[in-house]
Design a protein around this motif. Sequence first.
Motif, short mmCIF file in Angstrom:
data_model
loop_
_atom_site.label_atom_id
_atom_site.label_comp_id
_atom_site.label_asym_id
_atom_site.label_seq_id
_atom_site.Cartn_x
_atom_site.Cartn_y
_atom_site.Cartn_z
N GLY A 55 32.81 164.24 -16.04
CA GLY A 55 31.50 164.03 -15.42
C GLY A 55 31.38 162.69 -14.72
O GLY A 55 30.36 162.41 -14.09
N HIS A 56 32.44 161.86 -14.83
CA HIS A 56 32.41 160.53 -14.20
C HIS A 56 33.41 160.43 -13.05
O HIS A 56 33.78 159.34 -12.63
CB HIS A 56 32.73 159.45 -15.24
CG HIS A 56 31.88 159.51 -16.45
ND1 HIS A 56 30.50 159.45 -16.39
CD2 HIS A 56 32.19 159.65 -17.78
CE1 HIS A 56 30.00 159.53 -17.62
NE2 HIS A 56 31.01 159.66 -18.47
N GLU A 57 33.88 161.56 -12.56
CA GLU A 57 34.94 161.58 -11.56
C GLU A 57 34.58 160.77 -10.31
O GLU A 57 33.41 160.75 -9.92
CB GLU A 57 35.25 163.02 -11.19
CG GLU A 57 35.94 163.80 -12.29
CD GLU A 57 34.98 164.18 -13.43
OE1 GLU A 57 35.46 164.41 -14.55
OE2 GLU A 57 33.76 164.22 -13.17
N PRO A 58 35.60 160.08 -9.74
CA PRO A 58 37.04 160.22 -10.01
C PRO A 58 37.57 159.51 -11.26
O PRO A 58 38.73 159.67 -11.60
CB PRO A 58 37.70 159.65 -8.76
CG PRO A 58 36.71 158.68 -8.23
CD PRO A 58 35.37 159.26 -8.53
N VAL A 77 32.50 167.48 -20.84
CA VAL A 77 31.50 166.69 -20.12
C VAL A 77 30.76 165.76 -21.07
O VAL A 77 30.18 166.20 -22.09
CB VAL A 77 30.50 167.62 -19.39
CG1 VAL A 77 29.36 166.80 -18.78
CG2 VAL A 77 31.23 168.41 -18.31
N PHE A 78 30.82 164.47 -20.76
CA PHE A 78 30.17 163.41 -21.54
C PHE A 78 30.61 163.41 -23.00
O PHE A 78 29.84 163.00 -23.89
CB PHE A 78 28.64 163.54 -21.46
CG PHE A 78 28.06 163.23 -20.10
CD1 PHE A 78 28.84 162.81 -19.05
CD2 PHE A 78 26.69 163.36 -19.88
CE1 PHE A 78 28.30 162.53 -17.79
CE2 PHE A 78 26.13 163.08 -18.64
CZ PHE A 78 26.94 162.67 -17.59
N THR A 79 31.83 163.86 -23.26
CA THR A 79 32.36 163.94 -24.63
C THR A 79 33.73 163.29 -24.67
O THR A 79 34.60 163.58 -23.84
CB THR A 79 32.47 165.40 -25.10
OG1 THR A 79 31.18 166.02 -25.01
CG2 THR A 79 32.97 165.47 -26.53
N SER A 80 33.97 162.44 -25.64
CA SER A 80 35.23 161.71 -25.73
C SER A 80 36.41 162.66 -25.89
O SER A 80 36.30 163.70 -26.55
CB SER A 80 35.20 160.77 -26.94
OG SER A 80 34.14 159.86 -26.84
N PRO A 81 37.56 162.30 -25.31
CA PRO A 81 38.77 163.06 -25.59
C PRO A 81 39.17 162.89 -27.05
O PRO A 81 38.83 161.88 -27.67
CB PRO A 81 39.81 162.43 -24.65
CG PRO A 81 39.29 161.06 -24.37
CD PRO A 81 37.80 161.16 -24.41
N VAL A 82 39.87 163.87 -27.58
CA VAL A 82 40.29 163.80 -28.99
C VAL A 82 41.55 162.96 -29.10
O VAL A 82 42.27 162.75 -28.12
CB VAL A 82 40.51 165.21 -29.56
CG1 VAL A 82 39.22 166.00 -29.52
CG2 VAL A 82 41.63 165.93 -28.81
N PRO A 83 41.85 162.44 -30.30
CA PRO A 83 43.02 161.57 -30.47
C PRO A 83 44.33 162.19 -30.02
O PRO A 83 45.19 161.50 -29.44
CB PRO A 83 43.03 161.28 -31.97
CG PRO A 83 41.60 161.40 -32.39
CD PRO A 83 41.04 162.50 -31.55
N MET A 262 26.39 156.93 -8.05
CA MET A 262 26.37 157.62 -9.32
C MET A 262 26.63 159.12 -9.19
O MET A 262 26.57 159.86 -10.17
CB MET A 262 25.02 157.40 -10.02
CG MET A 262 24.70 155.94 -10.31
SD MET A 262 25.98 155.06 -11.24
CE MET A 262 25.90 155.90 -12.81
N GLY A 263 26.91 159.59 -7.98
CA GLY A 263 27.30 160.98 -7.80
C GLY A 263 26.54 161.71 -6.71
O GLY A 263 27.10 162.57 -6.03
N ALA A 264 25.27 161.40 -6.54
CA ALA A 264 24.45 162.13 -5.56
C ALA A 264 23.91 161.24 -4.46
O ALA A 264 23.05 161.67 -3.69
CB ALA A 264 23.30 162.84 -6.27
N THR A 265 24.39 160.00 -4.40
CA THR A 265 23.90 159.08 -3.38
C THR A 265 24.87 159.05 -2.21
O THR A 265 26.04 158.72 -2.38
CB THR A 265 23.74 157.66 -3.96
OG1 THR A 265 22.92 157.73 -5.12
CG2 THR A 265 23.12 156.72 -2.95
N SER A 299 28.04 159.79 -12.58
CA SER A 299 27.35 160.46 -13.69
C SER A 299 26.88 161.81 -13.17
O SER A 299 25.69 162.03 -12.93
CB SER A 299 26.17 159.61 -14.17
OG SER A 299 25.54 160.21 -15.27
N LEU A 300 27.88 162.71 -12.97
CA LEU A 300 27.62 164.04 -12.42
C LEU A 300 26.84 163.95 -11.11
O LEU A 300 27.33 163.37 -10.15
CB LEU A 300 26.90 164.90 -13.47
CG LEU A 300 27.74 165.26 -14.70
CD1 LEU A 300 26.88 165.88 -15.79
CD2 LEU A 300 28.87 166.24 -14.33
#
Length: 333
Positions: A55-58, A77-83, A262-265, A299-300
């Motif tokens: 959701g923060h691409e690139p 989306v908006f969730t940490s990757p797992v170890p 932030m994504g839409a600007t 942010s999307l």
Amino acid sequence: MKMLINAPERVVADALRGMAAAHPELVVDVENRMVVRRDAPVSGKVALVSGGGSGHEPLHAGFVGHGMLDAACPGEVFTSPVPDQAFRAATATDSGAGVLFVVKNYTGDVLNFDMAMELAEDEGVRAARVLVEDDVAVTDSLFTAGRRGTGGTLFVEKLAGAAAEQGAPLETVEALARRVAEACRSYGVALGPCSTPAKGGPTFDLPTGELELGIGIHGEPGRERRAMMTAAEIAEVTVDALLEDLGGPPTGRPFLALVNGMGATPLLELYGFNAEVQRVLAERGAVVARTLVGNYVTSLDMAGCSVTLCEADEELLRLWDAPVSTAALRWGR
């Protein structure tokens, strides 16, 4: 809300499949959620690994390549990757010179990357970690203990990535990454909320005619809400907050500046806002050596912007100018 997706639960996998089709210079493991530069591991080179919620691409996958990251681990989306994701990325890119994890200061990211570092070290991989906590707006937000990691992540990944590409050892790359992280300050502004695929609508309410000062990249609340302001007024608030946190009037050292959407600007607005940011910095006596404008830490579909300043010196300017070749950042090659 209308979104160009198949189904919310497939958003990240579909995006990774599309990235693989567009960028054959990358190895994209859709099942294990990992993006790796195709020539990894690079002999004798320190590997840089980062990641975070999608959701923060690139950021971060768009910064994998020569002169920047060796691998990125996108979470949901908006969730940490797992170890396990970060661990696999480390073992896939380690050439024996060690791995540096670049971690934004969000509780889940910190915990999971720390676990990945322990797993890597158990397998004989030399590993280090640098924490990015550059957001000056708030402390101890909904997602963090301490300051949030935002736009300064780009500077850490680019500058440390250049040093690693030039053959610097792990201790040197780690020290430089820490120095860059400590030199960065960021401040964000939302003109409208973002919408997650899972929710299908805005994640927070921002009434017409108002803006939120000091937001995070997940739509977290900021310092305050105000009536809508002009670009010039927003630039005044933003730059003054950054310079105040840096200790007051500039010391004479040049800055790297990121004016980030932030994504839409649209770029039309971002370049106009950059003109105001540059004006305010000049009026405050700041010297801007390099400027980057665009959507890099998003942010999307949030409408708004952020500004990041990084105090630089000749070494950091040289590393900034060093060649980079990634999906989202490319020059000098």
